[in-house]
Motif scaffolding. Sequence first.
Motif, PDB file in Angstrom:
ATOM      1  N   SER A   1      -4.690  -6.633 -27.427  1.00 35.87           N
ATOM      2  CA  SER A   1      -4.048  -6.693 -26.108  1.00 35.87           C
ATOM      3  C   SER A   1      -4.174  -8.086 -25.511  1.00 35.87           C
ATOM      4  O   SER A   1      -4.950  -8.912 -25.988  1.00 35.87           O
TER       5      SER A   1
ATOM      6  N   LEU B   1      -9.888  -1.026 -24.804  1.00 33.53           N
ATOM      7  CA  LEU B   1      -8.843  -1.160 -25.824  1.00 33.53           C
ATOM      8  C   LEU B   1      -9.428  -1.588 -27.162  1.00 33.53           C
ATOM      9  O   LEU B   1      -8.959  -1.175 -28.216  1.00 33.53           O
TER      10      LEU B   1
ATOM     11  N   PRO C   1      -1.075  -3.729 -24.158  1.00 36.33           N
ATOM     12  CA  PRO C   1      -1.424  -3.382 -25.536  1.00 36.33           C
ATOM     13  C   PRO C   1      -0.286  -3.822 -26.459  1.00 36.33           C
ATOM     14  O   PRO C   1       0.889  -3.727 -26.077  1.00 36.33           O
TER      15      PRO C   1
ATOM     16  N   TYR D   1      -7.786   5.002 -20.739  1.00 35.86           N
ATOM     17  CA  TYR D   1      -7.692   3.719 -20.023  1.00 35.86           C
ATOM     18  C   TYR D   1      -7.612   3.959 -18.510  1.00 35.86           C
ATOM     19  O   TYR D   1      -8.169   3.199 -17.724  1.00 35.86           O
TER      20      TYR D   1
END
Length: 297
Positions: free
Chosen positions: A290, A283, A174, A241
């Motif tokens: 990312s 994300l 990220p 995540y």
Amino acid sequence: NEIRVFSPATVANVNCGFDVLGFALDGLGDEMVLRKVPQKGITITRIEGADLPYEAKENVVGVAGLAMIEALDLDFGFEIEIYKNIRLGSGVGSSAASAAGIVFGINQFLEKPLTNLELTAFGMKGEAVASGNEHADNVAPCIYGGFTLITGYEPLKIVSLPVPEELYVTIIHPHITIKTKEARAILPKEVSLQNAIKQTGNLAGLIAGLYEADYELIGNSTQDFLVEPYRKNLIPDFDFYKVTALKNGGLAFGISGSGPSMFTLSKGKENAGNVELALKEALKTKNMESDSYVSPV
Ligand code: HSE
């Protein structure tokens, strides 16, 4: 009179092995070109892919290289070109790759008088410049390849661990910044006996899993009770995540080194690819930019 070195990205800690465990990525890494020159010391002539100092004493490559030149009392030096493919501060051992690459390269020129263990010790000097602490869990796998375990720091002792054939890693990076120094500063100095017991069991389980190529055991043994509870707060939506990766075929998920990259271990390339897709999507839903990478371990 010229040597080209490939220096791989690495994942340190692997959750349950803070400062002692790490593995190298097969494919992602920096390149360095070394040329032997009559003048002593390290002269950096080119840096691509990152904004880093050319002054040897301020550059990880220079510091590690100078430490080695001095210790071996060499009466010549090296010109270095650095091609950074590993993003700085991404959590996959960018500074370690620089430090390890130069000492490995110099050793090649000298027809390998030093062992991997000695090279790791020199590499740690460079790593310390970047992170403020001499740890070897990125430098060691970078030099040895595969999985490495540091069984002691004083004196430095390293064991290469076997890597099961189908073990893959998915890296998701990220685009946020975490400084290793700060990520170390937030950790408590003491741990509870209860957590130490759980962590020891996990580290032992993971190592047994690697020796036995037991993917289930590997997956069940990477929980981190000592570091992740603190560091995960530096990565927004970390738990989301983690759930995503484990639901989509991942065996184990965690922070790569001090982050912000996160790693997922999977059995086979297909699972690793599925994890990559799912994480990228996850994300995106959090508006987090990312980049990602899949590699055999
Ligand atoms: N073991 C180190 C840490 C690796 O987690 O702080 C990062 O350089």
